[in-house]
Design a protein around this motif. Structure first.
Motif, short mmCIF file in Angstrom:
data_model
loop_
_atom_site.label_atom_id
_atom_site.label_comp_id
_atom_site.label_asym_id
_atom_site.label_seq_id
_atom_site.Cartn_x
_atom_site.Cartn_y
_atom_site.Cartn_z
N GLY A 27 -6.48 15.66 -4.81
CA GLY A 27 -6.27 15.28 -3.18
C GLY A 27 -5.56 14.01 -3.39
N LEU A 28 -5.67 13.19 -1.91
CA LEU A 28 -4.87 11.96 -1.53
C LEU A 28 -5.70 10.87 -2.02
CD1 LEU A 28 -2.90 11.10 0.46
CD2 LEU A 28 -4.93 10.91 2.19
N GLN A 29 -5.05 9.91 -2.63
CA GLN A 29 -5.23 8.71 -3.13
C GLN A 29 -4.47 7.63 -2.45
OE1 GLN A 29 -4.60 8.93 -7.11
NE2 GLN A 29 -6.03 10.56 -7.47
N ILE A 30 -5.12 6.48 -2.19
CA ILE A 30 -4.35 5.19 -1.60
C ILE A 30 -4.65 4.31 -2.69
CG2 ILE A 30 -4.41 3.48 0.24
CD1 ILE A 30 -4.17 6.46 1.54
N ARG A 31 -3.25 3.72 -2.71
CA ARG A 31 -3.09 2.69 -3.69
C ARG A 31 -2.29 1.48 -3.13
NH1 ARG A 31 -1.15 6.24 -8.80
NH2 ARG A 31 -2.73 7.62 -8.99
N LEU A 32 -2.77 0.34 -3.76
CA LEU A 32 -2.38 -1.03 -3.44
C LEU A 32 -2.02 -1.59 -4.75
CD1 LEU A 32 -4.95 -0.37 -1.09
CD2 LEU A 32 -3.99 -2.73 -0.30
N ASP A 33 -0.79 -2.46 -4.54
CA ASP A 33 -0.26 -3.36 -5.80
C ASP A 33 0.14 -4.66 -5.09
OD1 ASP A 33 -0.43 -0.95 -7.55
OD2 ASP A 33 2.01 -0.80 -7.51
N LEU A 34 -0.44 -5.50 -6.08
CA LEU A 34 -0.08 -6.79 -5.91
C LEU A 34 0.41 -7.51 -7.18
CD1 LEU A 34 -2.23 -9.37 -3.71
CD2 LEU A 34 -1.41 -10.13 -6.00
N ALA A 35 1.57 -8.17 -7.30
CA ALA A 35 1.90 -8.64 -8.41
C ALA A 35 2.18 -10.33 -8.21
CB ALA A 35 3.58 -8.33 -8.55
N VAL A 36 1.79 -11.23 -9.00
CA VAL A 36 2.11 -12.39 -9.16
C VAL A 36 2.78 -13.09 -10.17
CG1 VAL A 36 0.65 -14.51 -9.18
CG2 VAL A 36 -0.32 -12.68 -8.12
N THR A 37 3.64 -13.73 -10.29
CA THR A 37 4.56 -14.47 -11.33
C THR A 37 3.87 -15.36 -12.07
OG1 THR A 37 6.62 -14.18 -9.99
CG2 THR A 37 6.80 -15.38 -11.84
N VAL A 38 3.66 -15.17 -13.19
CA VAL A 38 2.99 -16.10 -14.16
C VAL A 38 3.66 -16.57 -15.17
CG1 VAL A 38 0.74 -15.12 -13.56
CG2 VAL A 38 2.01 -14.00 -15.33
N LEU B 240 -9.04 -6.12 -1.26
CA LEU B 240 -10.17 -5.45 -0.69
C LEU B 240 -10.13 -5.41 1.03
CD1 LEU B 240 -13.19 -6.97 -2.74
CD2 LEU B 240 -12.44 -4.58 -2.49
N HIS B 241 -9.49 -6.52 1.67
CA HIS B 241 -9.25 -6.70 2.93
C HIS B 241 -8.18 -5.55 3.40
CE1 HIS B 241 -11.51 -9.86 4.84
NE2 HIS B 241 -11.18 -10.52 3.84
N GLY B 242 -7.22 -5.21 2.42
CA GLY B 242 -6.20 -4.02 2.74
C GLY B 242 -6.94 -2.72 2.63
N VAL B 243 -7.62 -2.59 1.80
CA VAL B 243 -8.44 -1.09 1.54
C VAL B 243 -9.34 -0.92 2.75
CG1 VAL B 243 -10.08 0.28 0.21
CG2 VAL B 243 -8.17 -1.13 -1.11
N ASP B 244 -9.99 -2.06 3.21
CA ASP B 244 -11.05 -2.10 4.31
C ASP B 244 -10.29 -1.65 5.29
OD1 ASP B 244 -13.55 -2.40 5.45
OD2 ASP B 244 -12.62 -4.10 6.45
N HIS B 245 -9.07 -2.16 5.89
CA HIS B 245 -8.41 -1.89 6.85
C HIS B 245 -7.75 -0.31 6.97
CE1 HIS B 245 -5.49 -2.40 10.22
NE2 HIS B 245 -4.54 -1.93 9.33
N ILE B 246 -7.18 -0.18 5.83
CA ILE B 246 -6.56 1.36 5.77
C ILE B 246 -7.55 2.24 5.82
CG2 ILE B 246 -5.30 2.71 4.23
CD1 ILE B 246 -3.95 0.20 3.35
N ALA C 22 0.96 -1.19 -0.13
CA ALA C 22 -0.13 0.12 -0.13
C ALA C 22 0.73 1.48 -0.13
CB ALA C 22 -0.90 0.14 1.09
N TYR C 23 0.66 2.28 -0.75
CA TYR C 23 1.12 3.60 -0.62
C TYR C 23 0.01 4.71 -1.05
CZ TYR C 23 1.42 2.75 -5.63
OH TYR C 23 0.88 2.51 -7.11
N CYS C 24 0.59 5.93 -0.75
CA CYS C 24 -0.30 7.00 -0.82
C CYS C 24 0.46 7.77 -2.37
CB CYS C 24 -0.14 7.94 0.15
SG CYS C 24 -0.68 7.42 1.80
#
Length: 125
Positions: free
Chosen positions: A74-85, A106-112, A66-68
């Motif tokens: 204004g302010l935005q919160i972003r989350l990145d997840l990478a999966v090797t394929v 979604l759990h990360g966004v919910d928590h943050i 997660a990062y800002c």
């Protein structure tokens, strides 16, 4: 709940899930990158507080990251997840990977969101 999807020039697929914009991108590596974007409707002056919440989340989470981000909107919160394929995936593996990635994000966004604004954009069934 999936609200809308859009494919742009074969580069990414976008979907709104709850109030979170997701992007699904195949990147070099090859990796499947899932990106979540959430706008908490907070002024840029809240950047430091949000940054610290994201930092705490990153310390306790293996994935996603997660990062800002702050711009004129204004302010935005972003989350990145990478999966090797690199080895490829069957349709079943891809569905499972996407489901796990979305749930994790979604759990990360919910928590943050609860930490940053006191309420979450995620509506759980």
């Amino acid at each position: 709940k999936l609200q809308r999807t859009d494919a742009t020039e074969g580069k990414a697929i976008y979907a709104w899930i709850n109030e979170v914009l997701f992007a699904f991108v195949l990147d070099n590596g090859p990796s499947l990158v899932v990106k979540g974007h959430w706008d908490p409707d907070l002024p840029g002056s809240e950047f430091l507080r949000a940054f610290l919440v994201c930092n705490d989340f990153n310390r306790m989470s293996d994935s996603p990251v997660a990062y800002c981000h702050s711009n004129v909107d204004g302010l935005q919160i972003r989350l990145d997840l990478a999966v090797t394929v690199a080895a490829g995936m069957t349709d079943r593996q891809l569905r499972s990977t996407l489901a796990t990635a979305l749930k994790t994000m979604l759990h990360g966004v919910d928590h943050i969101a609860k930490e940053v604004s006191g309420q979450s954009p995620v509506s759980w069934p």
